[in-house]
Design an enzyme around this catalytic site. Structure first.
Site, PDB file in Angstrom:
ATOM      1  N   GLN A 106     -25.788 -34.893 -35.586  1.00  0.00           N
ATOM      2  CA  GLN A 106     -25.749 -36.177 -36.292  1.00  0.00           C
ATOM      3  C   GLN A 106     -24.612 -36.192 -37.306  1.00  0.00           C
ATOM      4  O   GLN A 106     -24.391 -35.215 -38.016  1.00  0.00           O
ATOM      5  CB  GLN A 106     -27.086 -36.423 -36.996  1.00  0.00           C
ATOM      6  CG  GLN A 106     -28.251 -36.630 -36.051  1.00  0.00           C
ATOM      7  CD  GLN A 106     -28.253 -38.004 -35.408  1.00  0.00           C
ATOM      8  OE1 GLN A 106     -27.532 -38.915 -35.820  1.00  0.00           O
ATOM      9  NE2 GLN A 106     -29.064 -38.151 -34.376  1.00  0.00           N
ATOM     10  N   TYR A 139     -33.823 -35.738 -25.092  1.00  0.00           N
ATOM     11  CA  TYR A 139     -32.435 -35.936 -25.545  1.00  0.00           C
ATOM     12  C   TYR A 139     -32.255 -35.167 -26.854  1.00  0.00           C
ATOM     13  O   TYR A 139     -31.841 -35.706 -27.862  1.00  0.00           O
ATOM     14  CB  TYR A 139     -32.114 -37.418 -25.750  1.00  0.00           C
ATOM     15  CG  TYR A 139     -32.385 -38.271 -24.548  1.00  0.00           C
ATOM     16  CD1 TYR A 139     -31.365 -38.561 -23.649  1.00  0.00           C
ATOM     17  CD2 TYR A 139     -33.664 -38.774 -24.297  1.00  0.00           C
ATOM     18  CE1 TYR A 139     -31.606 -39.349 -22.533  1.00  0.00           C
ATOM     19  CE2 TYR A 139     -33.915 -39.548 -23.185  1.00  0.00           C
ATOM     20  CZ  TYR A 139     -32.887 -39.834 -22.309  1.00  0.00           C
ATOM     21  OH  TYR A 139     -33.138 -40.614 -21.219  1.00  0.00           O
ATOM     22  N   GLU A 149     -32.336 -31.438 -22.673  1.00  0.00           N
ATOM     23  CA  GLU A 149     -31.004 -31.906 -23.057  1.00  0.00           C
ATOM     24  C   GLU A 149     -30.046 -31.500 -21.937  1.00  0.00           C
ATOM     25  O   GLU A 149     -30.242 -30.457 -21.328  1.00  0.00           O
ATOM     26  CB  GLU A 149     -30.668 -31.232 -24.406  1.00  0.00           C
ATOM     27  CG  GLU A 149     -29.221 -31.035 -24.748  1.00  0.00           C
ATOM     28  CD  GLU A 149     -28.473 -32.326 -25.036  1.00  0.00           C
ATOM     29  OE1 GLU A 149     -28.999 -33.171 -25.781  1.00  0.00           O
ATOM     30  OE2 GLU A 149     -27.371 -32.489 -24.491  1.00  0.00           O
ATOM     31  N   ASP A 184     -34.363 -39.957 -28.280  1.00  0.00           N
ATOM     32  CA  ASP A 184     -33.173 -40.264 -29.087  1.00  0.00           C
ATOM     33  C   ASP A 184     -31.973 -40.290 -28.149  1.00  0.00           C
ATOM     34  O   ASP A 184     -31.100 -39.430 -28.208  1.00  0.00           O
ATOM     35  CB  ASP A 184     -33.020 -39.172 -30.160  1.00  0.00           C
ATOM     36  CG  ASP A 184     -31.882 -39.482 -31.123  1.00  0.00           C
ATOM     37  OD1 ASP A 184     -31.340 -40.592 -31.090  1.00  0.00           O
ATOM     38  OD2 ASP A 184     -31.533 -38.578 -31.915  1.00  0.00           O
ATOM     39  N   CYS A 220     -29.436 -45.579 -31.157  1.00  0.00           N
ATOM     40  CA  CYS A 220     -28.165 -45.939 -31.795  1.00  0.00           C
ATOM     41  C   CYS A 220     -27.626 -47.223 -31.187  1.00  0.00           C
ATOM     42  O   CYS A 220     -26.485 -47.596 -31.422  1.00  0.00           O
ATOM     43  CB  CYS A 220     -27.163 -44.797 -31.670  1.00  0.00           C
ATOM     44  SG  CYS A 220     -26.912 -44.252 -29.984  1.00  0.00           S
TER      45      CYS A 220
HETATM   46  N1  SAH Z   1     -31.775 -35.727 -30.951  1.00  0.00           N
HETATM   47  C1  SAH Z   1     -30.479 -35.117 -31.139  1.00  0.00           C
HETATM   48  C2  SAH Z   1     -29.396 -35.620 -30.164  1.00  0.00           C
HETATM   49  C3  SAH Z   1     -29.259 -37.100 -30.043  1.00  0.00           C
HETATM   50  S1  SAH Z   1     -27.781 -37.631 -29.229  1.00  0.00           S
HETATM   51  C4  SAH Z   1     -30.014 -35.293 -32.553  1.00  0.00           C
HETATM   52  O1  SAH Z   1     -30.515 -36.159 -33.245  1.00  0.00           O
HETATM   53  O2  SAH Z   1     -29.131 -34.559 -32.987  1.00  0.00           O
HETATM   54  C5  SAH Z   1     -28.249 -37.757 -27.586  1.00  0.00           C
HETATM   55  C6  SAH Z   1     -28.264 -36.454 -26.819  1.00  0.00           C
HETATM   56  O3  SAH Z   1     -28.684 -36.750 -25.503  1.00  0.00           O
HETATM   57  C7  SAH Z   1     -26.911 -35.757 -26.696  1.00  0.00           C
HETATM   58  O4  SAH Z   1     -27.034 -34.436 -27.154  1.00  0.00           O
HETATM   59  C8  SAH Z   1     -26.611 -35.802 -25.197  1.00  0.00           C
HETATM   60  O5  SAH Z   1     -25.957 -34.639 -24.733  1.00  0.00           O
HETATM   61  C9  SAH Z   1     -27.991 -35.903 -24.592  1.00  0.00           C
HETATM   62  N2  SAH Z   1     -28.099 -36.554 -23.282  1.00  0.00           N
HETATM   63  C10 SAH Z   1     -27.300 -37.497 -22.731  1.00  0.00           C
HETATM   64  N3  SAH Z   1     -27.774 -37.902 -21.539  1.00  0.00           N
HETATM   65  C11 SAH Z   1     -28.896 -37.189 -21.328  1.00  0.00           C
HETATM   66  C12 SAH Z   1     -29.863 -37.157 -20.255  1.00  0.00           C
HETATM   67  N4  SAH Z   1     -29.727 -37.944 -19.186  1.00  0.00           N
HETATM   68  N5  SAH Z   1     -30.902 -36.326 -20.375  1.00  0.00           N
HETATM   69  C13 SAH Z   1     -31.059 -35.515 -21.468  1.00  0.00           C
HETATM   70  N6  SAH Z   1     -30.185 -35.503 -22.488  1.00  0.00           N
HETATM   71  C14 SAH Z   1     -29.117 -36.324 -22.425  1.00  0.00           C
END
Ligand code: SAH
Length: 450
Positions: free
Chosen positions: A280, A309, A330, A378, A405
């Site tokens: 973040q 995610y 992830e 997320d 977001c």
């Molecule tokens: N919850 C974490 C990351 C949020 S950003 C935080 O708050 O720091 C979204 C994340 O989803 C990223 O790390 C990205 O790599 C991942 N992502 C993107 N597409 C995805 C999918 N299809 N399945 C799982 N993760 C995914």
């Protein structure tokens, strides 16, 4: 209406990209940098069938919500396209976007909270990825003019931690000193494409990533030796991106000097962050966002929680001590490695992360009969897939906490969850990105049948 025509316009609204909106002879006109309530003389830049784009020539009547912006470039580049609006009005703008989206979806009964303000209104970004190009025969850093790849040179990035700006300028000067060529996008030649600098809010440690066309260049040892002497730099990485692409980072990273990670904190949990992992951007506001999400989730000691995610596990590890089990997934394997290492680093033994697409892992867990009470999601801007939503609903959690977001895809997904027996009553916009039009929002879906 024609290009270059000058017209007087009354601005009545603000688009979701923060352009002033006016109506003139049946056309909708988007005026860069203009605010509702203003009357402006504007020059038409482009005319389409039903709408046109214009820029301000002169403000005839100014909005009381306008504030002066020190550098025009911040608005020109889209780095801070809301910077000309008072902060409390920015918060209102973000809340209105959520209200409008819910209204379009026929969900007017949902309560939309006031936008949670960011503790820092400027200088809040813990990471900057800035393009490197040749300007007037010299290597320079800056930001692309909006909707283009023209570099506008900058040394003050405004929304970025000033300590990061200091390092960006120092690295620029070192690259100039050793005559390292900047990337040439047209011929896919040259060397340094981007500087990616990250700073831990907790320790002040700084990682410098040189995004380069090749995995080595003759001046690298000398350049690295000088960068390593910049105060607080603890890590220098070369990211190799040989492709002709708009994607910033390439696949491979090489540690040139120091650590291959930096350590930061959210609340009282420590996080190791690798160059590839998402973290973040606004560290202080993230703590507030998670506290809000955790409070809304009303977690219990025997809850089984999914962190979907997950990135490096920031959400799941923040809740692990309140619940029985956390499982997360992830797509980026380095981030998953970080997530599992972060569990260990904090002495957390009830959290486990796997690599995979949420929409594929989720149905598998549903089939295996994982009994889940709470799911945190997320996702990136494109939101969830119908497959994920289907599998999430099949596991019948009591609650789904949706952090987003992009409220447009969030509202779309919330409607799908409603068709599957979930409801929500309120939503809270959270300002993670002051001075920009980006809106973050969080809501809790609850299962209607107990
Ligand atoms: N919850 C974490 C990351 C949020 S950003 C935080 O708050 O720091 C979204 C994340 O989803 C990223 O790390 C990205 O790599 C991942 N992502 C993107 N597409 C995805 C999918 N299809 N399945 C799982 N993760 C995914």
């Amino acid at each position: 209406m024609q290009k270059n025509q000058i017209v007087e316009l009354e601005i009545t609204d603000l688009s979701y990209e923060a352009m002033g909106v006016a109506h003139y002879e049946g056309l909708t006109i988007f005026v860069n940098n203009a605010l509702p309530g203003e009357i402006v003389k504007a020059k038409i830049l482009k005319v389409k069938k039903r709408f046109a784009f214009a820029k301000i020539e002169k403000i005839i009547k100014e909005s009381p919500d306008r504030v002066s912006v020190k550098l025009n470039q911040w608005v020109q580049t889209g780095l801070a396209s809301l910077a000309h609006i008072k902060y409390d009005k920015q918060l209102e703008f973000k809340r209105n976007q959520v209200i409008n989206l819910l209204h379009k979806a026929g969900l007017d009964q949902i309560k939309v909270d006031e936008t949670l303000p960011s503790p820092e209104e400027i200088g809040y970004r813990n990471k900057a990825q800035v393009p490197v190009r040749t300007i007037n025969g010299q290597l320079d850093i800056g930001f692309f003019r909006r909707h283009s790849h023209d570099l506008v040179p900058l040394t003050n990035f405004f929304t970025t931690d000033p300590e990061i700006d200091r390092v960006l300028v120092a690295v620029r000067d070192i690259l100039r000193k050793y005559r390292v060529p900047a990337y040439d996008e047209i011929h896919n030649k040259g060397e340094v494409r981007y500087l990616d600098v990250r700073r831990s809010k907790a320790s002040g440690d700084i990682m410098v990533i040189l995004v380069c066309l090749h995995n080595d260049f003759p001046q690298l040892p000398k350049v690295a030796a000088e960068i390593s002497k910049i105060d607080k730099v603890t890590s220098i990485i070369l990211n190799h991106n040989p492709k002709k692409t708009n994607v910033i980072l390439g696949r491979n990273d090489y540690v040139v000097w120091g650590e291959n990670q930096i350590l930061d904190k959210i609340g009282d949990i420590k996080f190791r962050i690798s160059p590839k992992s998402f973290f973040q951007i606004n560290s202080l506001q993230t703590t507030r966002l998670y506290n809000l999400a955790i409070k809304k989730a009303d977690l219990k000691a025997d809850d089984v929680v999914i962190d979907a995610y997950s990135g490096i596990g920031t959400i799941g590890l923040s809740v692990a001590k309140h619940v029985k089990v956390v499982r997360g997934m992830e797509t980026i394997s380095d981030a998953v490695k970080d997530a599992n290492a972060n569990a260990k680093l904090n002495g957390i033994t009830n959290a486990q992360y796997v690599t995979g697409k949420a929409e594929e892992v989720m149905p598998r867990w549903a089939e295996e009969g994982l009994k889940t009470n709470v799911i945190f999601v997320d996702p990136p801007r494109k939101g969830l897939t119908p497959e994920f939503i289907d599998a999430a609903a099949k596991t019948k959690p009591e609650k789904i906490v949706y952090i987003s977001c992009n409220p447009a895809t969030q509202v779309r997904d919330l409607q799908l969850f409603m068709e599957k027996g979930y409801h929500f009553n309120e939503i809270t916009p959270v300002d993670m990105f002051p001075q920009t039009p980006h809106v973050e929002s969080v809501t809790v879906l609850e299962r209607t049948e107990k």
